[in-house]
Design a protein around this motif. Structure first.
Motif, mmCIF file in Angstrom:
data_model
loop_
_atom_site.group_PDB
_atom_site.id
_atom_site.type_symbol
_atom_site.label_atom_id
_atom_site.label_comp_id
_atom_site.label_asym_id
_atom_site.label_seq_id
_atom_site.Cartn_x
_atom_site.Cartn_y
_atom_site.Cartn_z
ATOM 1 N N GLY B 306 0.815 -1.214 0.000
ATOM 2 C CA GLY B 306 0.000 0.000 0.000
ATOM 3 C C GLY B 306 0.843 1.256 0.000
ATOM 4 O O GLY B 306 0.670 2.137 -0.844
ATOM 5 N N TYR B 307 1.775 1.336 0.946
ATOM 6 C CA TYR B 307 2.537 2.602 0.976
ATOM 7 C C TYR B 307 3.565 2.676 -0.138
ATOM 8 O O TYR B 307 3.865 3.751 -0.641
ATOM 9 N N ILE B 308 4.063 1.527 -0.554
ATOM 10 C CA ILE B 308 5.038 1.561 -1.658
ATOM 11 C C ILE B 308 4.360 2.057 -2.946
ATOM 12 O O ILE B 308 4.902 2.871 -3.687
ATOM 13 N N ALA B 309 3.112 1.587 -3.167
ATOM 14 C CA ALA B 309 2.394 2.044 -4.358
ATOM 15 C C ALA B 309 2.232 3.555 -4.335
ATOM 16 O O ALA B 309 2.403 4.234 -5.356
ATOM 17 N N LEU B 310 1.932 4.110 -3.162
ATOM 18 C CA LEU B 310 1.746 5.561 -3.085
ATOM 19 C C LEU B 310 3.078 6.296 -3.206
ATOM 20 O O LEU B 310 3.144 7.372 -3.809
ATOM 21 N N ILE B 311 4.137 5.737 -2.633
ATOM 22 C CA ILE B 311 5.456 6.373 -2.791
ATOM 23 C C ILE B 311 5.798 6.454 -4.278
ATOM 24 O O ILE B 311 6.293 7.477 -4.764
ATOM 25 N N SER B 312 5.459 5.372 -5.008
ATOM 26 C CA SER B 312 5.798 5.352 -6.428
ATOM 27 C C SER B 312 5.085 6.491 -7.161
ATOM 28 O O SER B 312 5.510 6.916 -8.219
ATOM 29 N N GLN B 313 3.972 6.939 -6.607
ATOM 30 C CA GLN B 313 3.244 8.049 -7.228
ATOM 31 C C GLN B 313 3.642 9.391 -6.613
ATOM 32 O O GLN B 313 3.007 10.407 -6.886
ATOM 33 N N GLY B 314 4.647 9.400 -5.744
ATOM 34 C CA GLY B 314 5.065 10.640 -5.106
ATOM 35 C C GLY B 314 4.113 11.092 -3.999
ATOM 36 O O GLY B 314 4.221 12.201 -3.497
ATOM 37 N N PHE B 316 3.810 10.882 -0.733
ATOM 38 C CA PHE B 316 4.548 10.406 0.440
ATOM 39 C C PHE B 316 3.720 10.494 1.712
ATOM 40 O O PHE B 316 3.759 9.617 2.559
ATOM 41 N N LYS B 317 2.992 11.606 1.843
ATOM 42 C CA LYS B 317 2.173 11.765 3.062
ATOM 43 C C LYS B 317 1.090 10.709 3.122
ATOM 44 O O LYS B 317 0.832 10.094 4.148
ATOM 45 N N GLU B 318 0.462 10.516 1.981
ATOM 46 C CA GLU B 318 -0.612 9.535 1.918
ATOM 47 C C GLU B 318 -0.050 8.140 2.219
ATOM 48 O O GLU B 318 -0.702 7.311 2.857
ATOM 49 N N ALA B 319 1.185 7.916 1.765
ATOM 50 C CA ALA B 319 1.829 6.633 2.014
ATOM 51 C C ALA B 319 1.967 6.392 3.512
ATOM 52 O O ALA B 319 1.663 5.310 4.022
ATOM 53 N N LEU B 320 2.410 7.440 4.203
ATOM 54 C CA LEU B 320 2.603 7.307 5.648
ATOM 55 C C LEU B 320 1.260 7.022 6.343
ATOM 56 O O LEU B 320 1.188 6.258 7.298
ATOM 57 N N GLU B 321 0.207 7.603 5.809
ATOM 58 C CA GLU B 321 -1.130 7.330 6.364
ATOM 59 C C GLU B 321 -1.436 5.831 6.297
ATOM 60 O O GLU B 321 -2.007 5.262 7.220
ATOM 61 N N PHE B 362 11.907 6.201 4.731
ATOM 62 C CA PHE B 362 11.859 7.395 3.904
ATOM 63 C C PHE B 362 10.618 8.221 4.225
ATOM 64 O O PHE B 362 10.674 9.451 4.316
ATOM 65 N N MET B 363 9.501 7.544 4.444
ATOM 66 C CA MET B 363 8.266 8.281 4.723
ATOM 67 C C MET B 363 8.410 9.100 5.995
ATOM 68 O O MET B 363 7.962 10.246 6.065
ATOM 69 N N ALA B 364 9.055 8.498 7.004
ATOM 70 C CA ALA B 364 9.231 9.215 8.269
ATOM 71 C C ALA B 364 10.203 10.372 8.090
ATOM 72 O O ALA B 364 9.975 11.496 8.575
ATOM 73 N N ASP B 365 11.294 10.101 7.381
ATOM 74 C CA ASP B 365 12.283 11.155 7.146
ATOM 75 C C ASP B 365 11.648 12.326 6.412
ATOM 76 O O ASP B 365 11.890 13.494 6.726
ATOM 77 N N TYR B 366 10.816 11.957 5.408
ATOM 78 C CA TYR B 366 10.184 13.003 4.603
ATOM 79 C C TYR B 366 9.279 13.859 5.480
ATOM 80 O O TYR B 366 9.254 15.070 5.384
ATOM 81 N N GLU B 367 8.584 13.182 6.397
ATOM 82 C CA GLU B 367 7.694 13.937 7.286
ATOM 83 C C GLU B 367 8.488 14.848 8.203
ATOM 84 O O GLU B 367 8.137 16.006 8.407
ATOM 85 N N LEU B 368 9.586 14.323 8.722
ATOM 86 C CA LEU B 368 10.417 15.142 9.599
ATOM 87 C C LEU B 368 10.960 16.344 8.839
ATOM 88 O O LEU B 368 11.013 17.466 9.339
ATOM 89 N N LYS B 369 11.341 16.064 7.599
ATOM 90 C CA LYS B 369 11.956 17.112 6.799
ATOM 91 C C LYS B 369 10.936 18.187 6.433
ATOM 92 O O LYS B 369 11.206 19.372 6.519
ATOM 93 N N THR B 370 9.752 17.761 6.054
ATOM 94 C CA THR B 370 8.763 18.721 5.579
ATOM 95 C C THR B 370 7.866 19.215 6.692
ATOM 96 O O THR B 370 7.061 20.117 6.479
ATOM 97 N N GLY B 371 8.029 18.634 7.856
ATOM 98 C CA GLY B 371 7.221 19.094 8.973
ATOM 99 C C GLY B 371 5.881 18.396 9.009
ATOM 100 O O GLY B 371 5.281 18.089 7.994
ATOM 101 N N ARG B 372 5.471 18.083 10.220
ATOM 102 C CA ARG B 372 4.218 17.347 10.387
ATOM 103 C C ARG B 372 3.190 18.252 11.041
ATOM 104 O O ARG B 372 3.475 18.951 12.008
ATOM 105 N N GLU B 373 2.006 18.200 10.515
ATOM 106 C CA GLU B 373 0.930 18.922 11.178
ATOM 107 C C GLU B 373 0.559 18.144 12.415
ATOM 108 O O GLU B 373 0.568 16.922 12.419
ATOM 109 N N LYS B 374 0.224 18.856 13.455
ATOM 110 C CA LYS B 374 -0.140 18.198 14.694
ATOM 111 C C LYS B 374 -1.348 17.296 14.446
ATOM 112 O O LYS B 374 -2.295 17.688 13.761
ATOM 113 N N ALA B 375 -1.267 16.088 15.002
ATOM 114 C CA ALA B 375 -2.374 15.148 14.776
ATOM 115 C C ALA B 375 -3.584 15.564 15.590
ATOM 116 O O ALA B 375 -3.446 16.042 16.721
ATOM 117 N N ALA B 376 -4.754 15.375 15.015
ATOM 118 C CA ALA B 376 -5.986 15.708 15.738
ATOM 119 C C ALA B 376 -6.260 14.630 16.764
ATOM 120 O O ALA B 376 -6.124 13.444 16.479
#
Lengths: 139, 1111, 288, 332
Positions: B306-314, B316-321, B362-376
């Motif tokens: 699931g997340y690899i398919a989304l990473i392949s489409q760029g 990344f956030k959705e992948a982490l979801e 990579f998904m976690a790194d990307y989130e750290l790099k781009t910043g994460r919105e606070k989770a609800a």
């Protein structure tokens, strides 16, 4: 030709596959030895081992029980029972002195006219090789 | 006393030519009970039948024997004949003098005559025992089932439905249409296939009398003519057909792309798809094939595909979801997981497995790099509070799953900081604190309360505080000792204490020489930390060999690259000291003996092999244990000192108290701890809701069966960039992770094993909310009176014919591929191109009879349609591009079907197609083109034709699993799985099973008009059946003689139709009783019945025995 | 004679009769020769003193339960005989609730003739592995440790190794002795057809000739009807007045059924016998 | 006048007899002694307990074809079975000889049984007196004795070094070989046998037909046919026509009242359905009906049924039980 030993063969053929396969051999004008006399039964599972023993008691040289291929039985499971019954009977008759070569259990489908013809040629030749079995006295 | 009449048929010369009929008649006259014998030229003719009827009256016959053709041919005819003379139709026996005698012994008159006499005697003996039988009448369900939605099935359905009867049309693909829908034009009129087919498809879709069940399969059929019961599996589409508006939004977001079957692998489709634009029903289907291997391999069930398919489409956030639907530790597991998923990755069978762990990281790194919105924060919908002891991976995973279900969760942690072993057991250079903190923060943001410095000592207290369930995930925090002399000398450290101190920033001073004892990850971590703390000479002492070493191989590799040595097959004997200071360690060499309980070979010391390593410090990393002192009392422990829990529910001996992770399993890896936490969460939720905790666990998932790797081009796995060895001074992370481009490249290598990746992006965009990823297959039962089987056939895969370059050269294609390319809605927009380079082909060579008329590669017979198909395509190629020149290499060129067919072949030739009768020797690549070499049979010369495209006209064969369906239906089929007709000439659309009819390519290769004809003919038989008031059922059923029945009920056990019931008589005896409407008359029970209590009417023991006695 | 064991049997029988648990007890008593034993039906508590048990009590008393259907009966059952109980339960011929099984351990039965008992164990006893009945309600005397030989069917394999013609000759000679007294059938717990195939008139499988060609079919079918059902008590051979080695037939089938279908009769009242079931995937010799 | 024959004389004599006769004599077959036609004198065994089957089978064979029917072109021809040769039964014990004499009563009484009569007329009996009795023997209670010469043509009695040859009938005289010397020695005394009370029981049986005793004793009866088939006086038979492709034979085979289907009638009625009824029939026939009709008890005390019954139904015990039953009845 006439003096040659002609084994007596009785065949129990299921109506749906093997009897139809024998018909197919006929419609295709295949040739096979005349020795067999065919008895039609609805399913090879109908063949009581008693019939086969009776055939041998009556002096048959060979008996053929033939049904649909496993999995193809018109009644779904009849040939599976045939398989068990005659696997055991064949062994037992052999033990009692009726060579197992004299009894064949074969799966012949409605389309296997050629197989039926080949099988009879082979069976008849094998029985001829075994020689006559006068009533019950020879093996 | 029977009065038997014998009627002998000459059948022209068919019988009389080989059998001396007068002799047979003479013999018949002498048989007991025979009172009349006559012979006839053609008994089946009207005068022949009239003669029988006359004889019956004249001679008062009450039994009739007819020596003629097979009873399978005319038994029904003659039964009517004798009925006409007032005789019961069953008082008739046919001696098969033709198929079983004259035809097979044509020139042995003497023998054939003797045999005919035997057969007649046998028939006479048998018929004497025959009793009159009266057929039962049974009702008819006037509703038809049509299996297969190709043109034959469509025609049959429409014809039956138009006559006013209900039809269930079952099609296993998502759309009806069959192969005809793939065609561009149809021969010989060159009609647009879609133009003539789609109106019919639409009519099916809209017909009030047709219930279309697409994407469905017939599972089971029981019953008999007029009264079948059918089980149909409606495969889950994961899209609610009633809601789907065919808007195609789901396709836009679907990350999974694969070859389109409809376009014969020349085009692409998504995991959610409509096979072709005019599909009926015009609804989407999500193609799911089970769980991908990576997901099955992951103990926690993380959906990597699931997340690899989304990473392949760029995305990344959705992948982490996607990952966070299962667990919160992308960064942690992306670094330290033992990744069993990669072992099972199917891509590994092509080249190398996907770098799943690194993509996760990579998904976690990307989130750290781009910043994460606070989770609800999650809305707390549940009242029951849950307590969790320990904030390691098990505890946090459990908390994460429970909080998302709306439970108020409190985590109690005895240490000052959160994370357990993740924080103090793993060195920073492997798992930076920033990464860990981000993931813990995320959990807390969701609403999990974490209390640090709060050990749980007393469970009662916790319950008293209002918590309804407790999870213990307190880990195994005590270092185990080795029990060797000198272990207690200062300077001997234990790895856990050592790691804990370093991770908490306590200064630890080491000498320059350090020995680390052990071979696990803790040992490797300790050694590498020691080096980072300044030790110069570090020896890892491990008692087995490299192959047995449990630490992650890449970590061992990195350690050695950093200059740390390993002493394999060595064990410490004692710590040497001077003045209470470590000066060395004495070791002994080991060798490997027999395997122990764990399967690893047990190390055995070699006598006299002691040696000494001079060291200043020794770090023991030989195992961890559970610290009972920190745990509440009254819990049960195992012999190994870990907590006792139920293996499925993870509940301890105390109700409502669950445990998991190292405290239960003894040290295991992070993903195992997470899994335990998740499993405990399931139990606790069920516990709190009062549901059975064990039902359906452990969960079994369906792994995808087969993953196609056809056409996958080998591409190496992206390698992990690391920090140079020279730069590894402090605790900087050694592995650097992927950048975005690398991640996308790597993700694109994924084979999408399960097709749909369950990324659920489609759910987000589907406005009518038609998508349901949890949808299940449905089984429905339908009662029908007749069945039409039109399951069709498909062309043999052209890529298996490598002798013609199939599967070897991309420019060798199949006729269906040409068809798709010619189609304006096809993958090439109507242009026939060379698949290798997209160029226009000028020379095209067609090869006929590929896998037909050739027993070795396919079928032995003619495929019937190929000659016309090739002619059509040659004409069309010319029409599309007049500079195209086609060659047709044929064995025989045939135009069956009448004048216009033959004219069509002539037209192809006239329009410039070169017809060559011959045989292909080879198809080879030459100068970017193909060279076709072979023999021309007419000129007896060899030829070498350079071509741009080679088209293989492959034979048609029924689908592989057709046999299973045919077995279910109890209808006969041949070795190639083609259906057998009841009679190949006279009953072409009937089967031997009454009420089941057949049409189209499932019987033999047919073209469109023939399929339509057969579909219509099958419908006509169905309608004929439905127009009857009732049906006569075979009266040849079994009956029990209760006087002889012993009640052993063997008959009940062997009856395939559940027709035998046990019945208790008034005298208390139990006997068998046969339900005649269920009995099919097979006689299996009769042969099983030792006391001879069962009689099969029409095939009684007396009758068959009489036959035996007559021979 | 094991006095204690006999006393246990007598006490149990008396108890059962006095309490009305059963109508009768089938056991053994001394035969009129004073040496061997014979079946005894006890209906009166005072007659229980006639009950005995020793190494001459070869009769398989289970057969008699078929005569007493519907009546509550107790029966003394040796380990081998107990398999007949399971057979009859499997085939629905007796009701478990109607039978009280007084199980006895068995040290092995000796060969006996009228007025004579030998020291030799019966052949079936030499290979019997059962230390107690496979089913019982009361076990008199407890389990008996037995040192049994392994059943190797060596006599059968010896026969099998001979030529077909030799076997034919052997059996024809044996069947030539048969007088069709049907003692083998009458004593067999598995033979309970209301009308035996050999005496059926519709259809007429077999005539009345006491002659090799009919004796042959009689014995063939008799044994084959016991295929997968014979429990090996060997009573048929013991009672044969003309000494036909019937165990060679029954044990041949027993051996083949074991080999082909992995089945032994009478061990489990629930297990489906070989002719009641099949395996789709199994392959028989003639299919190879 | 008694003659003497040495063992060699006997062997020579049998050899002589074999030239003109079928000689049926006891021979050893595996573990059994059977009366069988012999081909040479050496096969004969002289020292044997009662044979497995009695010699009645020579006159009433287990299976025989009475006649066959040939049908040819509308003509029907009946071909009776012929007795081809004269025969001698050699070495039968006096009890078996009495058995034949008892069988004669029903079979030779007019209308006589043709085949039986033919065989009987053409067969001579050379008996052998018993020097030893077996525990199952009780011939003296049944109208015979171990040395009873009354039912044979010649009786042989074993002595020290040969056999006393006692010629009983004229027919016997014709069989004698030449040159046997006269025997002047003592005739040895026959063995003593325990008596079984018969007469008094038989008279009381009229009252015992409905006694529950029969069902009790039949409890253990298996209803096999062993007792009847080994019995020298049981003569029940079944007949059936065999038809095979136009040829018909009428066949007679042994049958027994113990068979479950024995008394089944064509209409389906069976007067003897219980085990007790069937067993009672056997004893009533032997001890009551036969004497009523032919004056003698249809038992010769050979002991075969006692010896061979698988469940030890001992006719002597039955007789004494009947006595007890009668006594108990009269006592009450």
């Amino acid at each position: 030709m006439k003096s040659e030993y002609q084994p007596k063969v009785i065949g129990f053929l299921c109506n749906w596959c093997s009897y139809a396969g024998a018909d197919m051999a006929g419609t295709s004008r295949m040739r096979y030895p005349q020795n067999i006399r065919i008895i039609r039964v609805p399913c090879s599972g109908r063949v009581d081992p008693l019939f086969v023993v009776k055939c041998f008691q009556r002096g048959a040289d060979g008996v053929l029980v033939s049904g649909c291929h496993p999995g193809d039985c018109h009644y779904t499971e009849g040939n599976y029972h045939t398989r068990r019954r005659f696997a055991l009977l064949r062994e037992f008759l052999d033990y009692l002195g009726i060579a197992k070569e004299r009894m064949r259990v074969e799966w012949v489908s409605a389309s296997e006219g050629q197989k039926f013809a080949d099988l009879l040629s082979d069976f008849t030749a094998e029985l001829a090789g075994l020689g006559p079995r006068s009533k019950i006295l020879d093996g | 006393m029977a009065r038997i009449g014998v009627f002998l048929c000459h059948c022209g010369s068919n019988i009389a030519g080989a059998v001396n009929i007068p002799e047979v008649a003479e013999a018949a006259r002498r048989l007991p009970q025979v009172v009349h014998v006559e012979d006839n030229k053609f008994t089946c003719s009207d005068p022949g039948q009239a003669a029988i009827q006359q004889a019956i009256t004249e001679h008062q016959l009450n039994r009739v024997v007819i020596g003629a053709c097979s009873p399978r041919m005319h038994e029904a005819t003659f039964r009517r004949t004798v009925t006409g003379a007032g005789l019961n139709p069953y008082l008739l026996e046919i001696a098969n003098l033709r198929e079983h005698c004259s035809w097979v012994h044509p020139d042995q008159v003497e023998e054939a005559t003797a045999k005919a006499i035997d057969l007649v005697r046998k028939a006479v003996a048998r018929v004497a025992w025959q009793e009159p039988l009266t057929p039962k009448h049974v009702g008819i369900t006037r509703r038809a089932l049509v299996i297969g939605g190709g043109i034959a099935g469509i025609q049959a359905s429409l014809d039956i439905a138009d006559a006013g009867y209900e039809v269930i049309l079952v099609e296993r693909e998502p759309s009806i249409g069959g192969h005809m829908a793939q065609l561009d034009k149809t021969f010989p009129t060159l009609d647009c296939s879609a133009c003539i087919l789609t109106p019919k498809m639409t009519m099916v879709g809209q017909h009030a009398n047709i219930k279309l069940m697409s994407y469905s399969e017939v599972e089971d059929v029981s019953g008999y003519i007029g009264n079948f019961r059918v089980k149909i599996k409606n495969k889950s589409r994961y899209i609610d057909m009633s809601k789907c508006t065919s808007c195609s939004e789901c396709v836009k977001v679907c990350p999974v792309e694969l070859n389109s079957e409809f376009d014969e692998n020349l085009g692409k489709r998504k995991a959610t798809y409509i096979p072709f634009p005019q599909a009926i029903p015009n609804k989407y289907t999500i193609d799911k094939r089970g769980y991908p291997p990576c997901r099955v391999a992951c103990p926690a069930g993380v959906n990597a595909q699931g997340y690899i398919a989304l990473i392949s489409q760029g995305k990344f956030k959705e992948a982490l979801e996607v990952l966070r639907r299962t667990m919160p530790f992308a960064g942690v597991c992306g670094r330290v997981c033992t990744h069993p998923c990669e072992q099972d990755c199917e891509r590994g069978q092509v080249d190398q497995p996907i770098a799943i762990r690194t993509l996760k990281r990579f998904m976690a790194d990307y989130e750290l790099k781009t910043g994460r919105e606070k989770a609800a924060p999650v809305e707390m919908t549940k009242e029951e509070k849950v307590a969790i002891a320990g904030s390691g991976p098990a505890g946090l995973a459990c908390a994460y799953d429970l909080v998302r279900q709306g439970y108020p969760v409190t985590v109690f942690e005895s240490a000052p900081e959160v994370g357990g072993l993740l924080r103090y057991g793993i060195p920073e250079y492997r798992l930076p604190k920033e990464v860990l903190n981000n993931e813990i923060n995320y959990i807390q943001e969701l609403g999990v309360e974490i209390k640090t410095n709060t050990p749980v000592k007393n469970l009662t207290e916790i319950f008293d505080e209002g918590y309804k369930a407790i999870f213990l995930g307190t880990g195994a925090g005590v270092s185990q000792k080795m029990g060797i002399p000198g272990e207690n000398i200062p300077g001997v450290l234990h790895s856990l204490d050592f790691l804990r101190q370093v991770n908490f920033g306590v200064k630890v001073s080491l000498g320059s020489k350090v020995a680390v004892i052990g071979g696990g990850n803790a040992a490797v971590d300790a050694a590498r930390i020691a080096q980072r703390l300044g030790a110069k000479e570090i020896n890892v002492v491990y008692r087995r060999s490299r192959a047995e070493m449990p630490a992650i191989p890449s970590e061992i590799e990195e350690m050695e690259r950093e200059g740390i040595k390993i002493q394999f097959l060595a064990a410490p004997v004692k710590v040497l000291s001077k003045d209470n200071r470590v000066i060395g360690i004495q070791c002994i060499r080991m060798e490997l003996g027999e395997p122990d309980a764990s399967g690893r070979r047990r190390p055995v010391p070699i006598k006299g092999s002691e040696f000494t390593i001079d060291v200043d410090n020794v770090i023991m990393a030989v195992g961890q244990g559970v610290d009972k002192a920190t745990l509440p009392e009254d819990l049960d422990y195992t012999n190994w000192g870990t907590l006792c829990v139920d293996p499925v529910t993870l509940q301890t001996n105390i109700d409502g108290v669950f445990a998991g992770g190292d405290v239960v399993s003894d040290p295991a890896d992070v993903i195992a701890a997470i899994t335990a936490g998740k499993e405990a969460a399931i139990s606790m939720d069920r516990y709190l809701r009062g549901i059975d905790m064990e039902e359906g666990r452990p969960e079994t998932v369906k792994r995808v069966e087969e993953v196609s790797k056809a056409g996958v081009i080998s591409k190496a796995r992206q390698s992990m960039p690391t920090l140079g060895v020279g730069k590894r001074k402090g605790f900087d992370e050694v592995e650097l992770g992927f950048d975005e481009k690398t991640a996308v490249e790597e993700a694109k290598r994924c084979l999408n094993c399960a097709i749909c990746s369950e990324c659920r992006e489609c759910e987000k965009v589907c406005e009518p909310e038609a998508i349901d990823h949890e949808m299940q297959d449905e089984i429905s039962e339908e009662d029908v009176g007749a069945i039409v089987v039109a399951t069709g056939a498909g062309p043999l895969d052209h890529t298996q014919f490598s002798i013609y370059g199939g599967g070897v050269h991309p420019d060798v294609v199949s006729t269906l591929q040409i068809e798709r390319m010619m189609n304006a809605a096809g993958p090439t927009g109507g242009e026939v191109v060379r698949p290798s380079n997209g160029a226009h082909p000028k020379e095209v060579v067609f090869i006929s009879c590929v896998g037909s008329r050739d027993e070795r590669t396919g079928t032995g017979y003619c495929n019937k349609v190929c000659c016309m198909v090739m002619a059509k395509q040659a004409i069309m190629l010319k029409e599309h591009a007049p500079d195209t020149h086609s060659y047709i290499i044929y064995v025989d060129a045939r135009g069956p079907g009448g004048k216009i067919f033959e004219d069509f072949l002539t037209r192809a030739e006239k329009e410039g197609t070169t017809y060559m009768r011959g045989q292909i020797d080879s198809v080879a690549k030459q100068d970017g083109r193909l060279l076709i070499s072979g023999q021309d049979f007419l000129s007896n010369e060899t030829f070498n034709i350079p071509a741009d495209l080679v088209v293989l006209a492959t034979g048609l064969m029924p689908n592989e699993d057709a046999a299973r369906l045919f077995q279910t239906l109890h209808i006969s089929y041949d070795a190639k799985n083609f259906l057998l007709q009841a009679h190949p000439k006279l009953r072409p659309v009937e089967t031997a099973m009454d009420g089941i009819f057949i049409a189209g390519c499932a019987v033999a290769p047919t073209d469109v008009p023939e399929s339509v004809t057969q579909g219509g003919a099958a419908a006509e038989y169905v309608l004929k059946l439905f127009s009857q008031e009732s049906i006569e059922a075979e009266p040849m059923t079994s009956i029990v003689d209760i006087a002889r029945c012993t009640g052993c009920l063997l008959c009940q056990q062997v009856c395939p139709f559940q027709a035998v019931e046990a019945e208790t008589l008034r005298d208390g005896r139990t006997v068998a009783s046969i339900n005649e409407s269920l009995c099919k008359g097979c006689g299996i029970c009769v042969a099983a019945c030792r006391p001879g209590a069962i009689k099969l009417r029409g095939f009684s023991d007396q009758q068959i025995l009489a036959e035996v006695m007559a021979l | 004679m094991d006095k204690e064991l006999i006393q246990q049997i007598r006490d149990k029988a008396r108890n059962l009769l006095e309490e009305g648990t059963v109508e009768g007890v089938i056991g053994y008593e001394r035969a009129s020769d004073g040496v061997t034993s014979r079946p005894l039906f006890v209906y009166n508590p005072s007659d229980t003193e006639r009950l005995i048990y020793d190494e001459t009590c070869a009769h398989n008393l289970v057969k008699y339960l078929l005569d007493k259907k519907g009546k509550k009966m107790a029966v003394v059952v040796k380990p081998c005989d107990s398999r007949a109980i399971n057979l009859l339960l499997n085939e629905g011929q007796i009701e478990r609730d109607n039978v009280f099984i007084i199980g006895v351990g068995c040290p092995g039965m000796v060969e006996t003739n009228w007025n004579h008992k030998s020291e030799t164990l019966q052949a079936k006893c030499r290979t019997c592995q059962l230390s107690k009945p496979v089913v019982y309600d009361f076990l008199a005397g407890g389990e008996i440790e037995r040192q049994a030989e392994e059943e190797t069917y060596s006599d059968i394999t010896e026969e099998e190794a001979k030529s077909v013609a030799t076997r034919r000759g052997f059996w024809l000679e044996q069947f030539g002795h048969c007088i069709r007294c049907y003692a083998c059938r009458q004593v067999c717990p598995g033979c309970y057809c209301p009308v035996c195939f050999a005496e059926r008139l519709d259809p007429l499988w077999l005539g009345i000739r006491i002659a090799p060609e009919e004796n042959d079919m009689w014995q063939t079918i008799r044994s084959f009807h016991l295929a997968g059902r014979c429990i090996g008590c060997n009573e048929c051979e013991r009672v044969c007045p003309v000494g036909i080695p019937l165990s060679l037939l029954n044990r041949k089938l027993e051996k083949d059924v074991k080999e082909l279908f992995a089945f032994q009769a009478g061990l489990d009242p629930e297990e489906k016998p070989p002719f009641a079931t099949f395996k789709k995937e199994e392959v028989m010799e003639f299919e190879k | 006048m008694n003659l003497f024959a040495s063992k060699d004389d006997l062997i020579r004599w049998i050899g002589e007899l074999l030239k003109e006769h079928i000689v049926i004599a006891p021979v050893q077959v595996q573990e059994q002694t059977l009366f069988q036609p012999i081909s040479k004198a050496e096969e004969v065994v002289f020292d044997f307990n009662n044979t497995t089957l009695s010699p009645k089978g020579w006159f009433l064979p287990p299976t025989e074809t009475l006649f066959s029917v040939q049908k040819d072109d509308g003509k029907v021809e009946l071909v009776p079975t012929q007795v081809e040769r004269d025969a001698v039964i050699f070495g039968l014990h006096p009890c078996d000889a009495r058995g034949i004499a008892l069988m004669d009563k029903p079979f030779l009484e007019e209308p006589s049984d043709t085949l039986y009569r033919e065989r009987r007329n053409r067969t001579a009996l050379i008996g052998l007196a018993c020097r030893q009795a077996q525990p199952e023997c009780f011939c003296t209670s049944m109208g015979s004795a171990p040395d009873d010469p009354s039912n044979v043509d010649i009786l042989l009695t074993e002595v020290e070094d040969g056999y006393i040859v006692q010629v009983v009938t004229e027919k016997g005289k014709t069989l004698l070989p030449k040159g046997l010397a006269e025997y002047k020695g003592k005739v040895p005394a026959p063995p003593e046998l325990k008596a079984v009370p018969t007469r008094e029981v038989i008279s009381a049986m009229r009252e015992l037909f409905n006694d529950p005793y029969w069902e009790q004793v039949a409890d253990r009866c298996l209803h096999c046919n062993i007792c009847a088939y080994v019995c020298p006086t049981c003569y029940c038979f079944d007949m059936r026509d065999y038809a095979d492709k136009g040829k018909v034979e009428r066949v007679r085979s042994w049958e027994s009242c113990q068979s479950p289907g024995f008394s089944l009638t064509a209409g389906g009625y069976d007067p003897r359905t219980t085990k007790g009824e069937r067993l009672r029939q056997r004893f009533y026939h032997k001890l009551f009906y036969f004497p009523e009709q032919f004056q003698d008890v249809a038992c010769v005390g050979c002991g075969r049924c006692v010896r061979d019954c698988p469940v030890n139904i001992d006719i002597r015990e039955v007789i004494s039980n009947l006595q007890q039953v009668t006594e108990a009845k009269s006592g009450s």
